[in-house]
Design an enzyme around this catalytic site. Structure first.
Site, PDB file in Angstrom:
ATOM      1  N   ASP A  41     -15.819 -58.565 -19.772  1.00 31.03           N
ATOM      2  CA  ASP A  41     -16.734 -58.398 -20.908  1.00 31.03           C
ATOM      3  C   ASP A  41     -15.985 -58.021 -22.182  1.00 31.03           C
ATOM      4  OD1 ASP A  41     -19.078 -58.459 -22.279  1.00 31.03           O
ATOM      5  OD2 ASP A  41     -19.876 -56.567 -21.516  1.00 31.03           O
TER       6      ASP A  41
ATOM      7  N   GLY B 233     -25.915 -50.711 -29.208  1.00 39.16           N
ATOM      8  CA  GLY B 233     -25.212 -50.797 -30.487  1.00 39.16           C
ATOM      9  C   GLY B 233     -23.819 -50.199 -30.415  1.00 39.16           C
ATOM     10  N   ASN B 234     -23.595 -49.304 -29.429  1.00 38.08           N
ATOM     11  CA  ASN B 234     -22.253 -48.766 -29.202  1.00 38.08           C
ATOM     12  C   ASN B 234     -21.354 -49.768 -28.467  1.00 38.08           C
ATOM     13  OD1 ASN B 234     -23.524 -45.584 -29.127  1.00 38.08           O
ATOM     14  ND2 ASN B 234     -21.528 -45.933 -30.075  1.00 38.08           N
ATOM     15  N   SER B 235     -21.962 -50.792 -27.871  1.00 37.96           N
ATOM     16  CA  SER B 235     -21.189 -51.747 -27.083  1.00 37.96           C
ATOM     17  C   SER B 235     -20.047 -52.336 -27.892  1.00 37.96           C
ATOM     18  CB  SER B 235     -22.089 -52.886 -26.595  1.00 37.96           C
ATOM     19  OG  SER B 235     -22.999 -52.441 -25.626  1.00 37.96           O
TER      20      SER B 235
ATOM     21  N   HIS C  13     -20.461 -59.553 -24.526  1.00 41.06           N
ATOM     22  CA  HIS C  13     -21.915 -59.681 -24.628  1.00 41.06           C
ATOM     23  C   HIS C  13     -22.432 -59.377 -26.036  1.00 41.06           C
ATOM     24  CE1 HIS C  13     -22.010 -55.210 -23.740  1.00 41.06           C
ATOM     25  NE2 HIS C  13     -22.989 -55.279 -24.620  1.00 41.06           N
TER      26      HIS C  13
ATOM     27  N   ILE D  86     -10.239 -62.833   1.143  1.00 41.46           N
ATOM     28  CA  ILE D  86      -9.935 -61.539   1.761  1.00 41.46           C
ATOM     29  C   ILE D  86     -11.181 -60.685   1.899  1.00 41.46           C
ATOM     30  CG2 ILE D  86      -7.525 -61.425   1.007  1.00 41.46           C
ATOM     31  CD1 ILE D  86      -8.450 -59.740  -1.364  1.00 41.46           C
TER      32      ILE D  86
ATOM     33  N   LEU E 284      -3.346 -65.595  -5.853  1.00 43.26           N
ATOM     34  CA  LEU E 284      -2.634 -65.564  -4.583  1.00 43.26           C
ATOM     35  C   LEU E 284      -3.065 -66.696  -3.671  1.00 43.26           C
ATOM     36  CD1 LEU E 284      -0.562 -63.928  -2.967  1.00 43.26           C
ATOM     37  CD2 LEU E 284      -2.440 -62.486  -2.145  1.00 43.26           C
ATOM     38  N   GLY E 285      -4.322 -67.100  -3.760  1.00 44.10           N
ATOM     39  CA  GLY E 285      -4.786 -68.227  -2.974  1.00 44.10           C
ATOM     40  C   GLY E 285      -5.210 -67.865  -1.569  1.00 44.10           C
ATOM     41  N   VAL E 286      -5.907 -66.731  -1.407  1.00 47.29           N
ATOM     42  CA  VAL E 286      -6.441 -66.348  -0.103  1.00 47.29           C
ATOM     43  C   VAL E 286      -7.848 -65.808  -0.290  1.00 47.29           C
ATOM     44  CG1 VAL E 286      -4.251 -65.804   1.025  1.00 47.29           C
ATOM     45  CG2 VAL E 286      -5.422 -64.038  -0.307  1.00 47.29           C
TER      46      VAL E 286
END
Length: 494
Positions: free
Chosen positions: A156, A227-229, A126, A288, A284-286
């Site tokens: 992020d 600003g710390n991001s 961001h 859940i 994994l294709g499920v």
């Protein structure tokens, strides 16, 4: 371990004997406490040496975005207002109306840190999202332009690259799993655009989740502000154990609740972005959901743990034989606590790896081998959206639900595939358990007690079976707009 202490004393003095025995007892207790006390790190006398060590690798980031000027010059006053002409003249004199408008440059600030001598830099997504230009200011005072290597909005995290004539000083990632509540940490960055600054605190908690599927945040009371991001969170060995990302605050400033994405997540993402320019997560294709207490009781599970499979579309799991209604207990030899932990573990696993998956099915465990796909290639699967047309309800009510069997008209309105069986929910009593657990008009009940149903009588029979088996709930599979989930409803009320 028992420690014996021999204290010589005179046998002719009973008082001396008692005193000696008391001294011996105190000594033994002291030794036992010393042997069992966990060593704790004391508070550092100063953070100055650590700050001096790591500062050259911490950077300030300035981004520039070209913002197109608005072509709407209508004053923000009601039409016909006596102020309308005044605002029009004011805008024209200021060169902000007509054809005088021009694109403007918008600047933003953030933080980051260098992870290699050849100029790779980590920050938050961001911080640089949508930027047209990125400049990196180093602690020593020089500035370099940066290019974007890759981003991962899910965590992020972003990786940048600068070109330098000389090797750059850098910092390394530490093992965030070793961080303990109460450990000292130091944050560094560019708070509120004030330039290089440090703050110190402790690890308040680990494993915090904000809103993402891959969240693993360290909570800290070290002051973190705008600003710390993107800046680093250091342990006392000068290793990065987190990337400062967010704060919890009612006023926008630090109140001692900050969140840093754990380094063990960041390092994996960074390696993939550096190598491929994108992430490559296991899939994994499920579909859940987490196993709740009532779902566990309905399925006969001893504990409410694992991830309940609600649907198995075409993909790796279907090829391996997983089925809706399976509870995934173990993945790649790691116990599965809940749905969120499984998502994180799968995402951290190498694409194409064959993993061992242990599931609970029909009262016993079964082991399957699944070759993982890539999540990024499977994320744009479209699902049908339910229609909103009303249907004349049938006079059948169970669990506070008014239901009717699916027919072709209902299937079309609810976006259900042809040939699908089940019960359409026409109405829900707002005072019922079903309403409290999220069932709504338009839902489709396709299974009860892990068996397919087609009529209200089928649903009644499954409830009776659950009661005869000594269970307090019956497990329903419910679909909404194509998305399945399981809901456990009490059977005592019917």
């Amino acid at each position: 371990m028992t420690t014996a202490i021999a204290i010589p004393f005179k046998t002719d003095s009973k008082r001396s004997q008692i005193r000696a025995m008391f001294v011996a007892l105190i000594g033994a207790v002291a030794l036992m406490l010393q042997a069992t006390t966990v060593d704790a790190r004391g508070a550092p006398d100063s953070f100055a040496d650590l700050a001096e060590q790591v500062s050259p690798a911490v950077v300030n980031i300035t981004t520039t975005t070209i913002v197109e000027a608005s072509t709407d010059t209508t004053p923000m006053v009601p039409p016909g207002s006596p102020f309308e002409d005044f605002f029009k003249d004011f805008m024209d004199r200021g060169g902000q109306g007509g054809n005088n408008s021009a694109p403007r440059r918008s600047n933003a600030l953030g933080s980051g840190f260098v992870i290699s001598e050849d100029g790779y830099i980590v920050t938050n997504n961001h911080v640089i999202e949508g930027a047209d230009e990125i400049e990196i200011e180093f602690f020593e005072g020089f500035v370099l332009p940066a290019t974007l290597v890759g981003t991962d909005p899910k965590t992020d995290i972003a990786v940048l690259k600068v070109e330098s004539d000389k090797p750059l000083k850098f910092v390394s990632f530490g093992d965030s799993d070793l961080a303990r509540m109460g450990d000292w940490v130091m944050a560094m960055g560019n708070p509120l655009g004030q330039g290089f600054s440090i703050s110190a605190g402790i690890v308040s908690q680990r494993g915090r989740a904000l809103q993402g599927a891959y969240d693993d945040y360290i909570q800290t009371d070290a002051a973190i502000n705008r600003g710390n991001s993107g800046g680093p969170l250091f342990n006392m060995d000068g290793e990065v154990i987190g990337v400062n990302t967010a704060i919890l605050s009612p006023n926008g400033g630090s109140i001692g609740i900050g969140f840093s994405m754990a380094s063990n997540v960041v390092s994996r993402v960074t390696n993939q972005l550096t190598e491929f320019g994108e992430t490559r997560r296991g899939w994994l294709g499920v579909k859940i959901q987490t196993v709740s207490d009532d779902v566990a009781e309905a399925m006969g599970l001893e504990t409410a743990s694992g991830a309940l499979v609600t649907d198995v579309p075409e993909g790796p799991s279907k090829d391996a034989g997983l089925e809706a209604g399976d509870v995934i207990l173990s993945f790649d030899n790691k116990d599965v606590e809940d749905a969120n932990s499984l998502v994180r573990t799968v995402g951290e696993t190498e694409v194409g790896k064959a993993v061992r998956v242990v599931v609970f099915r029909d009262g016993k465990t079964k082991t399957l081998m699944v070759t993982l796909g890539r999540r990024e290639e499977a994320e744009n699967v479209a699902f049908p959206v339910a229609g909103k047309e009303s249907v004349e309800p049938e006079d059948t009510t169970l669990f506070g639900l008014t239901v009717m069997p699916l027919n072709d008209e209902l299937r079309e309105q609810l976006g259900v595939a042809r040939g699908t069986g089940g019960l359409a929910v026409i109405d829900v009593d707002e005072a019922s358990e079903a309403f409290a657990k999220g069932l709504r008009s338009g839902d489709v009940i396709v299974e009860a007690g892990q068996e397919k149903i087609a009529t209200a009588d089928d649903l009644k029979l499954r409830a009776e079976d659950a009661r005869e088996a000594g269970r307090k709930t019956v497990l329903l599979m419910v679909r909404r707009a194509g998305e399945p989930r399981f809901v456990a409803l009490g059977v005592s009320e019917e």
